[in-house]
Design a protein around this motif. Structure first.
Motif, mmCIF file in Angstrom:
data_model
loop_
_atom_site.group_PDB
_atom_site.id
_atom_site.type_symbol
_atom_site.label_atom_id
_atom_site.label_comp_id
_atom_site.label_asym_id
_atom_site.label_seq_id
_atom_site.Cartn_x
_atom_site.Cartn_y
_atom_site.Cartn_z
ATOM 1 N N SER A 32 0.861 -1.187 0.000
ATOM 2 C CA SER A 32 0.000 0.000 0.000
ATOM 3 C C SER A 32 0.897 1.236 0.000
ATOM 4 O O SER A 32 2.095 1.159 0.301
ATOM 5 C CB SER A 32 -0.888 0.001 1.246
ATOM 6 N N ALA A 33 0.322 2.378 -0.312
ATOM 7 C CA ALA A 33 1.076 3.637 -0.268
ATOM 8 C C ALA A 33 1.591 3.882 1.145
ATOM 9 O O ALA A 33 2.725 4.343 1.334
ATOM 10 C CB ALA A 33 0.198 4.793 -0.735
ATOM 11 N N PHE A 34 0.788 3.549 2.150
ATOM 12 C CA PHE A 34 1.185 3.709 3.547
ATOM 13 C C PHE A 34 2.429 2.864 3.841
ATOM 14 O O PHE A 34 3.386 3.343 4.457
ATOM 15 C CB PHE A 34 0.013 3.305 4.451
ATOM 16 N N GLN A 35 2.436 1.629 3.383
ATOM 17 C CA GLN A 35 3.580 0.753 3.592
ATOM 18 C C GLN A 35 4.807 1.264 2.841
ATOM 19 O O GLN A 35 5.928 1.196 3.354
ATOM 20 C CB GLN A 35 3.248 -0.677 3.162
ATOM 21 N N GLN A 36 4.604 1.802 1.653
ATOM 22 C CA GLN A 36 5.723 2.371 0.906
ATOM 23 C C GLN A 36 6.327 3.551 1.655
ATOM 24 O O GLN A 36 7.546 3.735 1.658
ATOM 25 C CB GLN A 36 5.269 2.798 -0.488
ATOM 26 N N ARG A 37 5.491 4.350 2.310
ATOM 27 C CA ARG A 37 5.992 5.488 3.100
ATOM 28 C C ARG A 37 6.823 4.981 4.279
ATOM 29 O O ARG A 37 7.860 5.562 4.612
ATOM 30 C CB ARG A 37 4.852 6.363 3.630
ATOM 31 N N ILE A 38 6.380 3.914 4.921
ATOM 32 C CA ILE A 38 7.136 3.338 6.039
ATOM 33 C C ILE A 38 8.517 2.896 5.553
ATOM 34 O O ILE A 38 9.536 3.196 6.189
ATOM 35 C CB ILE A 38 6.377 2.162 6.681
ATOM 36 N N LEU A 39 8.577 2.203 4.425
ATOM 37 C CA LEU A 39 9.862 1.763 3.885
ATOM 38 C C LEU A 39 10.759 2.954 3.574
ATOM 39 O O LEU A 39 11.970 2.921 3.860
ATOM 40 C CB LEU A 39 9.664 0.909 2.628
ATOM 41 N N ALA A 40 10.193 4.007 3.014
ATOM 42 C CA ALA A 40 10.984 5.199 2.691
ATOM 43 C C ALA A 40 11.560 5.828 3.961
ATOM 44 O O ALA A 40 12.728 6.243 3.979
ATOM 45 C CB ALA A 40 10.132 6.211 1.934
ATOM 46 N N ILE A 41 10.777 5.874 5.021
ATOM 47 C CA ILE A 41 11.251 6.424 6.302
ATOM 48 C C ILE A 41 12.402 5.576 6.834
ATOM 49 O O ILE A 41 13.424 6.101 7.290
ATOM 50 C CB ILE A 41 10.087 6.503 7.312
ATOM 51 N N LEU A 42 12.245 4.257 6.753
ATOM 52 C CA LEU A 42 13.279 3.363 7.280
ATOM 53 C C LEU A 42 14.516 3.310 6.389
ATOM 54 O O LEU A 42 15.577 2.856 6.834
ATOM 55 C CB LEU A 42 12.708 1.967 7.491
ATOM 56 N N ALA A 43 14.411 3.774 5.148
ATOM 57 C CA ALA A 43 15.568 3.803 4.256
ATOM 58 C C ALA A 43 16.627 4.760 4.791
ATOM 59 O O ALA A 43 17.828 4.549 4.575
ATOM 60 C CB ALA A 43 15.155 4.203 2.849
ATOM 61 N N GLU A 44 16.195 5.783 5.497
ATOM 62 C CA GLU A 44 17.126 6.767 6.045
ATOM 63 C C GLU A 44 17.926 6.174 7.198
ATOM 64 O O GLU A 44 19.148 6.297 7.249
ATOM 65 C CB GLU A 44 16.344 7.996 6.506
ATOM 66 N N GLU A 45 17.221 5.529 8.146
ATOM 67 C CA GLU A 45 17.858 4.890 9.300
ATOM 68 C C GLU A 45 16.821 4.070 10.057
ATOM 69 O O GLU A 45 15.618 4.297 9.913
ATOM 70 C CB GLU A 45 18.481 5.916 10.245
ATOM 71 N N ALA A 46 17.296 3.133 10.865
ATOM 72 C CA ALA A 46 16.399 2.337 11.708
ATOM 73 C C ALA A 46 15.729 3.267 12.722
ATOM 74 O O ALA A 46 16.323 4.253 13.157
ATOM 75 C CB ALA A 46 17.188 1.249 12.419
ATOM 76 N N GLU B 28 6.999 10.633 11.878
ATOM 77 C CA GLU B 28 7.333 10.936 10.477
ATOM 78 C C GLU B 28 6.101 10.820 9.584
ATOM 79 O O GLU B 28 5.880 11.658 8.705
ATOM 80 C CB GLU B 28 8.424 9.987 9.973
ATOM 81 N N LEU B 29 5.322 9.775 9.791
ATOM 82 C CA LEU B 29 4.100 9.593 8.996
ATOM 83 C C LEU B 29 3.094 10.706 9.267
ATOM 84 O O LEU B 29 2.446 11.199 8.346
ATOM 85 C CB LEU B 29 3.474 8.229 9.286
ATOM 86 N N GLU B 30 2.969 11.103 10.519
ATOM 87 C CA GLU B 30 2.048 12.190 10.860
ATOM 88 C C GLU B 30 2.473 13.499 10.205
ATOM 89 O O GLU B 30 1.624 14.267 9.740
ATOM 90 C CB GLU B 30 1.956 12.337 12.384
ATOM 91 N N ALA B 31 3.771 13.733 10.119
ATOM 92 C CA ALA B 31 4.262 14.932 9.437
ATOM 93 C C ALA B 31 3.953 14.855 7.943
ATOM 94 O O ALA B 31 3.547 15.849 7.330
ATOM 95 C CB ALA B 31 5.764 15.094 9.665
ATOM 96 N N ILE C 8 -1.788 9.513 13.139
ATOM 97 C CA ILE C 8 -1.744 8.119 12.703
ATOM 98 C C ILE C 8 -2.055 7.254 13.918
ATOM 99 O O ILE C 8 -1.364 7.332 14.936
ATOM 100 C CB ILE C 8 -0.358 7.751 12.118
ATOM 101 N N ASN C 9 -3.065 6.430 13.784
ATOM 102 C CA ASN C 9 -3.499 5.554 14.867
ATOM 103 C C ASN C 9 -2.526 4.386 15.006
ATOM 104 O O ASN C 9 -2.073 3.820 14.011
ATOM 105 C CB ASN C 9 -4.914 5.065 14.522
ATOM 106 N N HIS C 10 -2.237 4.003 16.267
ATOM 107 C CA HIS C 10 -1.379 2.838 16.510
ATOM 108 C C HIS C 10 -1.940 1.588 15.829
ATOM 109 O O HIS C 10 -1.194 0.736 15.363
ATOM 110 C CB HIS C 10 -1.249 2.563 18.018
#
Length: 119
Positions: A18-32, A41-44, A50-52
């Protein structure tokens, strides 16, 4: 332009994300990061809370797919890191998008300018 079977095969798991999952991967590409840092990061990005209940099931799915690695920082905090398969999924998705976006020299230059802006 439509996606052919060969295109999808070359993309691996990327089309299933999903687009949401792609955003998570992009965030983690920078660092763990730990879960709450990913959430911030997602909320920004989305400019909304973003709900838990949305974040953690998606992180678990990405771990199950082998795109993200989950490790324990302490008894209450997990850290998430991009795996090589996660890196490959991002690279394949970007390659697919660029192959459709870059239709002439002007658009190719736009991509080069974007890359140079983040270096």
């Amino acid at each position: 332009m439509s996606t052919t079977v060969a295109d999808t095969d070359e993309l691996g798991i990327a089309p299933e994300l999903s687009a949401f999952q792609q955003r998570i991967l992009a965030i983690l590409a920078e660092e763990a990061r730990y879960g709450l840092a990913i959430k911030r990061e997602l909320e920004a990005y989305y400019d909304s809370e973003i709900n838990h209940g949305r974040l953690y099931p998606n992180l678990d799915d990405l771990v199950e797919m082998g795109l993200v690695e989950k490790s324990e920082l302490d008894k209450r905090t997990n850290e998430y890191a991009l795996t090589e398969n996660g890196h490959d999924a991002i690279a394949k998705q970007l390659s697919w998008v660029f192959s459709r976006f870059v239709t002439d020299d002007s658009r190719a230059q736009e991509i080069k300018d974007l890359v140079n802006a983040v270096q």
